[in-house]
Design a protein around this motif. Structure first.
Motif, mmCIF file in Angstrom:
data_model
loop_
_atom_site.group_PDB
_atom_site.id
_atom_site.type_symbol
_atom_site.label_atom_id
_atom_site.label_comp_id
_atom_site.label_asym_id
_atom_site.label_seq_id
_atom_site.Cartn_x
_atom_site.Cartn_y
_atom_site.Cartn_z
ATOM 1 N N ASP A 147 0.806 -1.321 -0.400
ATOM 2 C CA ASP A 147 0.076 0.040 -0.017
ATOM 3 C C ASP A 147 0.455 0.787 -0.138
ATOM 4 N N GLN A 148 2.404 1.141 -0.060
ATOM 5 C CA GLN A 148 3.123 2.065 -0.181
ATOM 6 C C GLN A 148 3.087 2.820 -1.988
ATOM 7 N N GLY A 149 3.434 2.095 -2.475
ATOM 8 C CA GLY A 149 2.959 2.048 -4.440
ATOM 9 C C GLY A 149 2.219 1.758 -4.874
ATOM 10 N N LEU A 150 0.789 0.961 -4.671
ATOM 11 C CA LEU A 150 -0.151 0.485 -5.480
ATOM 12 C C LEU A 150 -1.098 1.559 -5.252
ATOM 13 N N PRO A 151 -1.537 2.551 -3.963
ATOM 14 C CA PRO A 151 -2.571 3.301 -4.434
ATOM 15 C C PRO A 151 -2.235 4.271 -4.871
ATOM 16 N N VAL A 152 -1.216 4.654 -5.270
ATOM 17 C CA VAL A 152 -0.792 5.597 -6.032
ATOM 18 C C VAL A 152 -1.317 5.746 -7.707
ATOM 19 N N LEU A 153 -0.369 4.233 -7.886
ATOM 20 C CA LEU A 153 -0.582 3.714 -9.146
ATOM 21 C C LEU A 153 -2.372 3.844 -9.208
ATOM 22 N N LYS A 154 -3.531 3.123 -8.710
ATOM 23 C CA LYS A 154 -4.246 2.622 -9.077
ATOM 24 C C LYS A 154 -5.280 3.918 -9.459
ATOM 25 N N SER A 155 -4.386 5.271 -8.559
ATOM 26 C CA SER A 155 -5.831 6.412 -8.516
ATOM 27 C C SER A 155 -5.011 6.906 -10.412
ATOM 28 N N HIS A 156 -4.196 6.175 -11.478
ATOM 29 C CA HIS A 156 -4.043 6.767 -12.522
ATOM 30 C C HIS A 156 -4.778 5.600 -12.795
ATOM 31 N N GLY A 157 -5.499 5.123 -13.272
ATOM 32 C CA GLY A 157 -6.104 3.906 -14.054
ATOM 33 C C GLY A 157 -5.816 2.791 -13.461
ATOM 34 N N PHE A 158 -7.209 2.328 -12.543
ATOM 35 C CA PHE A 158 -7.409 1.704 -12.118
ATOM 36 C C PHE A 158 -8.132 0.456 -13.341
ATOM 37 N N GLY A 159 -9.154 0.516 -14.228
ATOM 38 C CA GLY A 159 -9.426 -0.395 -15.014
ATOM 39 C C GLY A 159 -8.334 -0.055 -16.365
#
Length: 362
Positions: free
Chosen positions: A296-308
């Motif tokens: 949860d350090q990196g993935l929330p940021v990544l998924k906020s830029h395009g979850f689908g």
């Protein structure tokens, strides 16, 4: 020369794995890759799901496919499928080749049946063998229901409880460590630790774990993404990357000494950076991949830029494996509402990696 196929495992038959394949076939998007597309599923269940989606108005017509029927003996089935690779399957057609794997019980959309868990595991076994034998260019995995495999007492090679695709392929390939990476058009994020409780993360941040993670990321960026000199940014574990030891010593005592080894070897990699400033456009525009210390350090940021649009990849395997970023969505199976975007992006990523890997090998 015709390119090797991309293999999709549809996973849990009660979920949306078959649905999203059928949606892409209906849309003609399976022809976008100039490669044959192979799909593992039960033929009877695939036809029933297609009929159900047509009746629900989700599909206009039932897509067409050709079927290779499973043999009882796995080795015989592998041989039969391998022979299929020599068959002229027009890559400009939206059809796919279905590798028929019978279930142990009737498939009912939305309802888990543990007697079908063995078929789900068999899909993965076949996929591993086809990828290891260079019969397919890459594996693209659809969602499975881990609880169903656990309840059915499906075990990994080491005898432990089935814990997921990543561990399955890692053990089948004889790898000591693999790395989870998620990617979308904005960024790529690899993880040193994955599904650990936050309280257990610091103990798992060892020099050897950090070193192995970086080396696997570096190797795969070169061999599977075609980046001769990838640019890597690394998150610290603590706020402000430890604030010079005032907020934690993991950076100064564990992470940075390892990073200095790679820097000294000429690798374009940062020292540990504060995560709250690393994930900004100024840094990301000069970066090919970010290595984060925990999930949860990196993935929330990544998924906020395009979850689908996010794709899950396993680095460190001797072959390419990508995956959708969603679950089985039992409530949507056969009813409509499922999105095929993630599967499409996983196919795009697998195809691009396969093409770049060919260039590197060539």
């Amino acid at each position: 020369m015709q390119k090797l196929p991309l293999l999709i495992t549809t996973g849990e038959p009660a979920g949306i794995g078959m649905d999203v394949v059928l949606l892409l076939a209906q849309q003609g998007k399976l022809q976008d890759f100039a490669r044959p597309i192979w799909v593992t599923a039960e033929a009877e269940a695939m036809q029933a799901r297609a009929d159900k989606l047509v009746a629900a108005g989700v599909l206009k017509t039932c897509p067409s496919w050709q079927t290779v029927t499973a043999q009882a003996d796995v080795d015989d089935f592998i041989t039969q499928i391998s022979q299929q690779a020599a068959v002229d399957n027009d890559a400009n057609d939206s059809r796919f080749t279905l590798l028929d794997m019978p279930c142990g019980a009737p498939v009912v959309a939305g309802h888990i049946e543990i007697n079908n868990a063995l078929m789900v595991a068999r899909q993965l076994e076949i996929a591993h063998q086809l990828a290891s034998g260079n019969t397919v260019a890459a594996i693209v995995t659809g969602p499975l229901q881990k609880s169903a495999l656990i309840d059915a007492d499906i075990k990994l090679l080491d005898g432990t409880m089935f814990s997921g695709h990543t561990e399955f392929f890692m053990q089948q390939s004889g790898c000591d460590k693999v790395v989870m990476m998620l990617a979308n058009p904005t960024m790529k994020v690899a993880l040193v630790t994955t599904h650990l409780a936050l309280k257990d993360v610091p103990a798992a941040i060892t020099q050897e774990n950090v070193r192995q993670t970086i080396q696997i990321v570096l190797d795969d960026m070169q061999s599977k993404f075609g980046l001769a000199k990838p640019r890597i940014l690394v998150c610290g574990l603590n706020p402000h990357a430890g604030e010079g030891g005032h907020l934690g010593v993991e950076e100064s005592e564990i992470i940075n000494p390892v990073l200095q080894e790679f820097i000294a070897a000429g690798i374009d990699i940062s020292e540990a950076m504060p995560a709250d400033t690393l994930f900004t456009p100024r840094h990301l525009e000069h970066c090919d991949v970010v290595i984060a210390m925990y999930h949860d350090q990196g993935l929330p940021v990544l998924k906020s830029h395009g979850f689908g649009d996010t794709v899950n990849l396993t680095l460190g395997l001797p072959y390419i494996r990508t995956s959708v970023d969603h679950g089985t969505a039992l409530d949507l199976a056969g009813r409509g509402g499922a999105s095929a975007t993630s599967l499409y992006q996983a196919l795009v990523m697998a195809n691009e990696m396969a093409d770049k890997a060919l260039i590197v090998k060539g």
